[in-house]
Design an enzyme around this catalytic site. Structure first.
Site, PDB file in Angstrom:
ATOM      1  N   LYS A 104       1.517   4.073  -2.928  1.00  0.00           N
ATOM      2  CA  LYS A 104       0.990   5.412  -2.839  1.00  0.00           C
ATOM      3  C   LYS A 104       2.445   6.299  -2.849  1.00  0.00           C
ATOM      4  CE  LYS A 104      -2.261   6.687  -0.979  1.00  0.00           C
ATOM      5  NZ  LYS A 104      -3.609   7.360  -1.626  1.00  0.00           N
ATOM      6  N   TYR A 137       0.847  -1.164  -0.061  1.00  0.00           N
ATOM      7  CA  TYR A 137       0.034  -0.026  -0.083  1.00  0.00           C
ATOM      8  C   TYR A 137       0.940   1.218   0.097  1.00  0.00           C
ATOM      9  CZ  TYR A 137      -3.056   3.642   2.371  1.00  0.00           C
ATOM     10  OH  TYR A 137      -3.534   4.763   2.764  1.00  0.00           O
TER      11      TYR A 137
HETATM   12  N1  LIG Z   1      -8.075   5.595   6.653  1.00  0.00           N
HETATM   13  C1  LIG Z   1      -6.902   5.907   6.635  1.00  0.00           C
HETATM   14  O1  LIG Z   1      -6.797   5.661   7.882  1.00  0.00           O
HETATM   15  C2  LIG Z   1      -6.001   6.702   5.813  1.00  0.00           C
HETATM   16  C3  LIG Z   1      -4.792   7.257   6.425  1.00  0.00           C
HETATM   17  C4  LIG Z   1      -3.868   8.176   5.638  1.00  0.00           C
HETATM   18  C5  LIG Z   1      -4.368   8.099   4.205  1.00  0.00           C
HETATM   19  N2  LIG Z   1      -5.290   7.763   3.754  1.00  0.00           N
HETATM   20  C6  LIG Z   1      -5.553   8.039   2.250  1.00  0.00           C
HETATM   21  O2  LIG Z   1      -7.015   8.722   2.110  1.00  0.00           O
HETATM   22  C7  LIG Z   1      -7.529   8.249   1.145  1.00  0.00           C
HETATM   23  C8  LIG Z   1      -8.992   7.917   1.386  1.00  0.00           C
HETATM   24  O3  LIG Z   1      -9.021   6.583   2.416  1.00  0.00           O
HETATM   25  P1  LIG Z   1     -10.200   5.965   3.012  1.00  0.00           P
HETATM   26  O4  LIG Z   1     -10.015   5.451   4.343  1.00  0.00           O
HETATM   27  O5  LIG Z   1     -11.488   6.981   2.591  1.00  0.00           O
HETATM   28  O6  LIG Z   1     -10.157   4.746   1.993  1.00  0.00           O
HETATM   29  P2  LIG Z   1     -11.394   3.802   1.714  1.00  0.00           P
HETATM   30  O7  LIG Z   1     -12.513   3.849   2.574  1.00  0.00           O
HETATM   31  O8  LIG Z   1     -10.883   2.601   1.344  1.00  0.00           O
HETATM   32  O9  LIG Z   1     -11.794   4.100   0.404  1.00  0.00           O
HETATM   33  C9  LIG Z   1     -11.364   4.171  -0.957  1.00  0.00           C
HETATM   34  C10 LIG Z   1     -12.032   4.802  -1.931  1.00  0.00           C
HETATM   35  O10 LIG Z   1     -11.588   4.590  -3.256  1.00  0.00           O
HETATM   36  C11 LIG Z   1     -12.249   4.426  -4.174  1.00  0.00           C
HETATM   37  N3  LIG Z   1     -11.537   3.590  -5.194  1.00  0.00           N
HETATM   38  C12 LIG Z   1     -10.814   2.398  -5.209  1.00  0.00           C
HETATM   39  N4  LIG Z   1     -10.219   2.208  -6.422  1.00  0.00           N
HETATM   40  C13 LIG Z   1     -10.948   2.760  -7.108  1.00  0.00           C
HETATM   41  C14 LIG Z   1     -10.835   2.899  -8.746  1.00  0.00           C
HETATM   42  N5  LIG Z   1     -10.154   2.167  -9.310  1.00  0.00           N
HETATM   43  N6  LIG Z   1     -11.584   3.951  -9.418  1.00  0.00           N
HETATM   44  C15 LIG Z   1     -12.273   4.822  -8.753  1.00  0.00           C
HETATM   45  N7  LIG Z   1     -12.409   4.832  -7.442  1.00  0.00           N
HETATM   46  C16 LIG Z   1     -11.629   3.813  -6.696  1.00  0.00           C
HETATM   47  C17 LIG Z   1     -13.234   3.257  -3.611  1.00  0.00           C
HETATM   48  O11 LIG Z   1     -14.250   2.896  -4.159  1.00  0.00           O
HETATM   49  P3  LIG Z   1     -15.075   1.745  -4.069  1.00  0.00           P
HETATM   50  O12 LIG Z   1     -16.180   1.733  -3.247  1.00  0.00           O
HETATM   51  O13 LIG Z   1     -15.437   1.225  -5.546  1.00  0.00           O
HETATM   52  O14 LIG Z   1     -14.143   0.499  -3.455  1.00  0.00           O
HETATM   53  C18 LIG Z   1     -13.484   4.190  -2.119  1.00  0.00           C
HETATM   54  O15 LIG Z   1     -14.335   5.329  -2.632  1.00  0.00           O
HETATM   55  C19 LIG Z   1      -6.903   7.332   0.440  1.00  0.00           C
HETATM   56  O16 LIG Z   1      -6.152   7.988  -0.502  1.00  0.00           O
HETATM   57  C20 LIG Z   1      -5.780   6.567   1.606  1.00  0.00           C
HETATM   58  O17 LIG Z   1      -4.673   6.590   0.793  1.00  0.00           O
HETATM   59  C21 LIG Z   1      -6.406   7.072   4.483  1.00  0.00           C
END
Ligand SMILES: NC(=O)c1ccc[n+]([C@@H]2O[C@H](COP(=O)([O-])OP(=O)(O)OC[C@H]3O[C@@H](n4cnc5c(N)ncnc54)[C@H](OP(=O)(O)O)[C@@H]3O)[C@@H](O)[C@H]2O)c1
Length: 380
Positions: free
Chosen positions: A214, A210
C-alpha cells in the site's frame, strides 16, 4: 451534510472495491442520500460483463475489470472512452487486505493497481478528483502523533531509503521464472511468494506485505498522477462496523479485530495479546465514508491540491484495550451468540491479557506443551 449531498448532484463517479466492505457502504450512502447522482460506474473484478452484472444488479453501471491490469482491465473500448469523457471523481477503494498476501498478488493490486488507476485518471477529460483509500499503517509501527506527510519515492521506514519499486517488480518476475524452471507446484509458489512479501516488507521496515505494498502504491500515485489533478489520500486506521448509518452494526467478513470478537463470542478464546493500557485505534466505517464524502467536496476541482488525511479515533476518542475487552465481556454476557443447536454460548466472563510477546510465548508453550526453548526457536 446537506451542502455536501447537494454537491454530488449530477456527478459521475467511478468507484472500485464495491464488493468489499468500505466500497459497499460508500455506494449505499451515495445512492441513499443523493438520488440525482448522474452515474456511478463500479469496477467489479470479473472477466466478463455478465458475471459482473450478476454480482451487482442495481441502477449503477457495472464495469467488468481488474485494477491489476492496464486500463483497469476494461476491454470494452467504447465503455472505456465513455468513462474517460464522463467521470468527475474516481474513488479507489479496491485492494487486497490480507496482511500476508502473496507478494506478486499484493504488488499487482495494491502497488501497480494504483498506478493503473492514476494512469486512467490522467486520461479522463472531465476529472476533478482522485480519492485513494490507503491505510494509516503505511506508517508502520511508529508511535505518537503521525504526521500526514507523503512518502518520497524510494523512502523506507528504516531510514535506508533504498527502495526501488522497479527492482521489486523485477525480483518478483525473476522469482517466478526460477519457480517455473524448478517446476514448482502451486502450493510451493504460493508459499515462496508469501515469504518473499514478508521478507521484502521487513527489509524496508514495514511489518507486513499489505502495508508495504500500500505504501508503494502511495508513492506511485504521488509520482504518476498529473500534477494539476486534485488528489486525496485517505488513511483510515482499523475500520469496524457502522456506528449509525444506515443502521448500527453493519459489517462484512470477519477481519482484523473482528476475528477476536467472534472467537471470544463463540467461546473459542479468552486470551488477548495486547497491553491493556494501550489504545486501540478503531473507526466505524460510516465515519470513514463521511470523511471520504467531505474530502471529495472540499477538494473537488481544486487544481494542484494534494492532501493526506488520517482517519482514526485514538487522538479524539481513545479506546484503551482494557475498555475494549470489558465491553466484549459485558456485551456477550447480555447478548450471547447461539450455538448451532440453538443454545446460548457462554463466553468466558474474563479475558486474560497477555501484555508482551514474552508472555504470549509462555502462554503458547504452556498451553500447547511445547518446551519454551523449542517454541522460541520455531517462532521467527
Ligand atoms: N477494513 C479495514 O480495516 C481497512 C483499514 C484501513 C484501510 N483500509 C483500506 O480500505 C480499502 C477497502 O478495504 P475493505 O476493508 O473494504 O477491503 P475488502 O473488504 O477486502 O474489499 C476489497 C475490495 O477490493 C476489490 N479488489 C481486490 N482486488 C481487485 C482487483 N484486482 N481489481 C478490482 N477490484 C479488486 C475486492 O473485489 P473482490 O470481491 O473481487 O475480491 C473488494 O471489492 C482498501 O484500500 C484497504 O486498504 C481498510
Amino acid at each position: 451534510m446537506t451542502s455536501i449531498i447537494d454537491h454530488l448532484e449530477n456527478k459521475t463517479i467511478l468507484v472500485t472495491g464495491v464488493t468489499g466492505f468500505l466500497g459497499k457502504v460508500f455506494v449505499e450512502k451515495i445512492l441513499r442520500v443523493q438520488p440525482n447522482i448522474k452515474k456511478l460506474y463500479v469496477l467489479i473484478r470479473a472477466s466478463d460483463p455478465n458475471s459482473a452484472l450478476h454480482r451487482f444488479h442495481t441502477e449503477v453501471t457495472p464495469v467488468a475489470g481488474d485494477m491489476a491490469l492496464e486500463n483497469l482491465g476494461v476491454t470494452n473500448v467504447d465503455l472505456l472512452n465513455e468513462m474517460r469523457t464522463q467521470i468527475d471523481v474516481v474513488v479507489n477503494s479496491a485492494a487486497t487486505t490480507k496482511f500476508d498476501e502473496r507478494y506478486d498478488v499484493a504488488f499487482a493490486i495494491n502497488t501497480l493497481g494504483v498506478k493503473h488507476v492514476s494512469s486512467f485518471v490522467n486520461e479522463c477529460s472531465k476529472i476533478k478528483l482522485l480519492l485513494l483509500v490507503s491505510t494509516a499503517y503505511v506508517s508502520g509501527e511508529k508511535s505518537g502523533i503521525i504526521l500526514e506527510t507523503p512518502f518520497k519515492m524510494g523512502e523506507t521506514l528504516n531510514g535506508r531509503n533504498d527502495l526501488n519499486i522497479k527492482e521489486e517488480k523485477k525480483m518478483i518476475h525473476e522469482r517466478h521464472t526460477q519457480l517455473a524452471f524448478e517446476k514448482a507446484n502451486e502450493e510451493a509458489i504460493s508459499t515462496t511468494m508469501k515469504d518473499l512479501g514478508i521478507q521484502r516488507a521487513q527489509i524496508h521496515g514495514w511489518p507486513n506485505t499489505y502495508v508495504f505494498t500500500k505504501a508503494m502504491g502511495e508513492m506511485l500515485v504521488f509520482e504518476g498522477l498529473r500534477q494539476d489533478l486534485p488528489l486525496v489520500v485517505l488513511r483510515p486506521t482499523i475500520v469496524t462496523s457502522t456506528y449509525k448509518e444506515p443502521f448500527p452494526g453493519w459489517t462484512e467478513g470477519v477481519k482484523s479485530i473482528d476475528s477476536f470478537t467472534v472467537a471470544y463470542g463463540r467461546g473459542r478464546t479468552s486470551t488477548f495479546l495486547g497491553d491493556p493500557s494501550k489504545v486501540l485505534d478503531l473507526v466505524p466505517v460510516d465515519m470513514v465514508i463521511n470523511a471520504m464524502l467531505i474530502a471529495i467536496v472540499v477538494h473537488f476541482k481544486k487544481p494542484y491540491s494534494r492532501i493526506i488525511y488520517n482517519v482514526g479515533s485514538s487522538k479524539s476518542n481513545p479506546l484503551r484495550i482494557s475498555s475494549f475487552v470489558n465491553y466484549l465481556c459485558d456485551y456477550f454476557a447480555k447478548y450471547p451468540l447461539m450455538s448451532r443447536d440453538g443454545n446460548p454460548i457462554r463466553a468466558s466472563n474474563k479475558i486474560r491479557m497477555l501484555s508482551s510477546i514474552a508472555s504470549f510465548h509462555r502462554h503458547m508453550a504452556i498451553r500447547y506443551i511445547i518446551p519454551l526453548k523449542v517454541f522460541n526457536s520455531l517462532h521467527y
